[in-house]
Design an enzyme around this catalytic site. Structure first.
Site, PDB file in Angstrom:
ATOM      1  CE  LYS A   1      -9.560  10.173  -0.656  1.00 50.02           C
ATOM      2  NZ  LYS A   1     -10.614   9.494  -1.435  1.00 50.02           N
TER       3      LYS A   1
HETATM    4  C1  E4P Z   1      -9.620   6.589  -3.231  1.00 51.92           C
HETATM    5  O1  E4P Z   1      -9.569   7.219  -2.208  1.00 51.92           O
HETATM    6  C2  E4P Z   1     -10.664   6.752  -4.251  1.00 51.92           C
HETATM    7  O2  E4P Z   1     -11.868   7.022  -3.583  1.00 51.92           O
HETATM    8  C3  E4P Z   1     -10.908   5.516  -5.065  1.00 51.92           C
HETATM    9  O3  E4P Z   1     -10.061   4.453  -4.705  1.00 51.92           O
HETATM   10  C4  E4P Z   1     -11.053   5.730  -6.520  1.00 51.92           C
HETATM   11  O4  E4P Z   1     -11.352   4.500  -7.135  1.00 51.92           O
HETATM   12  P1  E4P Z   1     -11.930   4.414  -8.621  1.00 51.92           P
HETATM   13  O5  E4P Z   1     -10.823   4.770  -9.565  1.00 51.92           O
HETATM   14  O6  E4P Z   1     -12.349   2.972  -8.780  1.00 51.92           O
HETATM   15  O7  E4P Z   1     -13.084   5.380  -8.686  1.00 51.92           O
END
Ligand code: E4P
Length: 222
Positions: free
Chosen positions: A83
């Site tokens: 990522k």
């Molecule tokens: C995606 O890869 C992120 O880890 C995640 O969906 C972020 O979610 P949040 O905005 O609820 O922290």
């Protein structure tokens, strides 16, 4: 739509795996920081629980650092997806990592233009954060819809991974928009199955069954 769990909790991932509907996992530094233990070991264990893409995020902010971290994460298991954040350095790192055959999930996407550049840099997944856009009174789902349309227009192989899904309606809307994947916390996944009429209906079936068994037993005893 494929369903990913957005968690680094081994307990939640094991529960999700037992349901048989979880296709992959997304983690991020905040989620890993919440768990006790070595992040690398946690990622290895996640790979043992789910046979699908497992996102592991880099924390370097310069391209060479991201590339080095990405190579390291990718070396842990064939299912690891690196990522990278959607920044100029992240784009450079994405191009380099994908040229080496690693899959990249470009994260922290908040606009269609960011997604377009991510796909052009070779990202395998883009993660638009729906909930965080909604948090600032901007319709997050419209960004998902626009990205899906752009990727369809040009037949990009990059998959739209709707992220930051906070409740079941987000999942329904992401599916209606044609997102390839939705990633969600375990609680949201469990919420997708919940319906009061299912609970009421099941209780009625079981009560009727018990009543009938008692009546049969009473008749047999006469
Ligand atoms: C995606 O890869 C992120 O880890 C995640 O969906 C972020 O979610 P949040 O905005 O609820 O922290």
């Amino acid at each position: 739509m494929k369903i990913f769990l957005d968690t680094a909790s081994l307990k939640e991932i094991a529960e999700g795996a037992a349901l048989g509907v979880v296709d992959g996992i997304t983690t991020n530094p905040s989620l890993l920081a919440k768990e006790a233990g070595d992040p690398e070991q946690i990622l290895r264990e996640i790979c043992g629980l789910i046979d699908g893409p497992i996102s592991a995020e880099v924390v370097a902010t310069d391209a060479p650092g991201m590339i080095a971290e990405g190579r390291h994460w990718a070396s842990l298991h064939r299912n690891i997806v690196v990522k990278c954040p959607c920044t100029l350095e992240g784009l450079k790192a994405t191009r380099a990592l994908t040229s080496e055959g690693h899959r990249v999930n470009m994260t922290l996407i908040f606009s269609p233009t960011q997604a377009l550049l991510a796909a052009k840099a070779g990202a395998r997944f883009v993660s638009p954060f729906v909930g965080r856009l909604d948090d600032i009174a901007t319709p997050g789902m419209e960004v998902v819809r626009d990205i899906v349309q752009i990727f369809d227009n040009y037949e990009f192989e990059c998959e739209v991974l709707a992220a930051s899904l906070r409740h079941p309606m987000h999942v329904v809307e992401a599916a209606k928009m044609g997102a390839h994947i939705g990633t969600m916390p375990y609680g949201v996944l469990a919420g997708l199955l919940k319906h009061p009429l299912t609970d009421i209906g099941l209780k009625r079936f079981l009560d009727d069954w018990e009543k009938a068994k008692k009546e049969m037993a009473t008749r047999a005893a006469r």
